[in-house]
Design a protein around this motif. Structure first.
Motif, short mmCIF file in Angstrom:
data_model
loop_
_atom_site.label_atom_id
_atom_site.label_comp_id
_atom_site.label_asym_id
_atom_site.label_seq_id
_atom_site.Cartn_x
_atom_site.Cartn_y
_atom_site.Cartn_z
N VAL A 116 54.77 -14.69 17.75
CA VAL A 116 54.73 -15.67 18.84
C VAL A 116 56.17 -16.04 19.17
O VAL A 116 56.94 -16.37 18.28
N GLU A 118 58.08 -18.71 21.45
CA GLU A 118 57.91 -19.91 22.26
C GLU A 118 59.08 -20.09 23.22
O GLU A 118 60.24 -19.98 22.83
N LYS A 157 55.38 -18.25 27.01
CA LYS A 157 55.50 -17.73 25.66
C LYS A 157 55.02 -16.29 25.58
O LYS A 157 54.27 -15.81 26.46
N LEU A 159 53.02 -13.51 23.16
CA LEU A 159 52.07 -13.40 22.06
C LEU A 159 51.86 -11.95 21.69
O LEU A 159 51.71 -11.09 22.57
N VAL A 163 47.50 -11.98 18.13
CA VAL A 163 47.36 -13.40 18.47
C VAL A 163 46.46 -13.55 19.70
O VAL A 163 45.60 -14.43 19.76
N LEU A 167 42.85 -15.65 20.03
CA LEU A 167 42.56 -16.67 21.04
C LEU A 167 41.32 -16.30 21.86
O LEU A 167 40.49 -17.16 22.18
N PHE A 177 45.56 -23.84 26.02
CA PHE A 177 46.33 -22.66 25.60
C PHE A 177 47.57 -23.03 24.81
O PHE A 177 47.85 -22.46 23.75
N SER A 181 47.75 -21.84 20.82
CA SER A 181 48.71 -20.84 20.33
C SER A 181 49.53 -21.42 19.19
O SER A 181 49.96 -20.70 18.28
N THR A 188 56.61 -17.32 14.16
CA THR A 188 57.04 -17.84 15.46
C THR A 188 58.56 -17.92 15.56
O THR A 188 59.23 -18.37 14.63
#
Length: 319
Positions: A116, A118, A157, A159, A163, A167, A177, A181, A188
């Motif tokens: 992930v 961010e 972001k 993913l 991931v 989701l 969302f 996440s 991350t």
């Protein structure tokens, strides 16, 4: 070669579709990144979907879908995730306020093992005072309710596919969302960016829409508002005990005042707490009602020619 999918929810963004597709395509080609762009028209009332179709005919790497009505940004994000086939997926705004220039850095971090990535805001750009205040209040409320810093976070972001699959496997209909996440975990990393100015159009978010969005997401992701009902009950009981003790002391001392002021105040305070508590509980009951009905998050009415599968009802990939 690894494929990058970019999900772009759009609501009344007719002017931005062509420019966004052009900017992203040039950037990704320059950095030798294999890609696909997924535009989701969230029941737009202008020519957004027609522009998506036009761009998709010119560039086969562009795909798109249109909802049967406006289902909201969250539905747009999850519909886009459902349509992706990439090894990594980026979610970003269609108006390019999320700067494309940080995408190569996100891609690099993913290649180095991040699951992930961010996007963290360092500056919000130029906004009206009213919008800054409403956005600030929204983020403060959400930060308190879901126990994560929402002031700097965003929907921007990257993913990893695992991931995305996690989701999409979640059964809940009311989704948030940004928080989900975060909740999912995984390794991350972060990139920092400044919010860019829109080239076309205006923001679709108003104070009221942000507040509705905050309430909806708070109750779909946190039970803290329900706990506040207990707190209000305890405060009401404590206040009533103190007032009762004061009234009894004055009565014994012979200084009690005749009239109904105390009674009226008690009725107003306790009544206000009760109504607010019932409102909070009612909102959660409404959420339960929506989940139990099991209706889909969204309904897709049209897809571009390069999207394969059923389009009757909610999208189900692989049919």
């Amino acid at each position: 070669m690894a494929l990058l999918s970019i999900v772009l929810p759009a609501y009344n963004e007719e002017q931005n579709i062509g420019n966004t597709a052009s900017v992203l395509s040039a950037l990704l080609a320059e950095n030798a990144i294999e890609y696909e762009l997924i535009f989701i028209s969230d029941g737009s009332r202008d020519g957004t979907y027609e522009e998506i179709v036009k761009v998709a005919r010119e560039n086969p790497r562009v795909k798109g879908a249109e909802f049967s009505r406006n289902f909201g940004k969250e539905a747009g994000i999850f519909a886009g995730l459902e349509l992706t086939g990439g090894d990594a997926v980026i979610v970003m705004d269609c108006d390019l306020q999320h700067p494309p220039s940080v995408i190569p850095e996100m891609w690099r971090l993913w290649q180095e093992g991040a699951e992930v990535v961010e996007g963290i805001k360092t500056a919000r750009g130029r906004e009206s005072l009213g919008h800054k205040l409403s956005a600030g209040l929204f983020y403060k409320i959400m930060s308190c309710l879901i126990k994560m810093d929402m002031n700097a976070s965003s929907d921007f972001k990257l993913l990893d596919r695992k991931v995305v699959d996690v989701l999409l496997a979640l059964p809940e209909r009311n989704t948030f969302f940004r928080a989900l996440s975060f909740w999912a975990g995984f390794r991350t990393e972060a990139v920092h960016y400044e919010v860019q100015e829109r080239q076309f159009g205006e923001s679709k978010w108003s104070f009221l829409s942000l507040m509705r969005y905050a309430i909806s997401n708070a109750t779909s992701f946190s039970t803290l508002p329900l706990q506040l009902v207990t707190v209000m009950g305890l405060v009401s009981i404590l206040f009533s005990v103190v007032l009762a003790a004061q009234t009894l002391v004055r009565f014994l001392m012979g200084t009690s005042v005749e009239g109904f002021t105390t009674v009226i105040l008690l009725i107003l305070i306790i009544g206000g707490f009760l109504m607010l508590s019932l409102g909070i509980i009612g909102h959660y009951i409404a959420r339960i009602y929506e989940e139990v009905k099991g209706r889909p998050k969204y309904i897709i009415s049209k897809v571009t020619d390069n999207v394969k599968g059923e389009i009757i009802g909610a999208w189900r990939k692989g049919k």
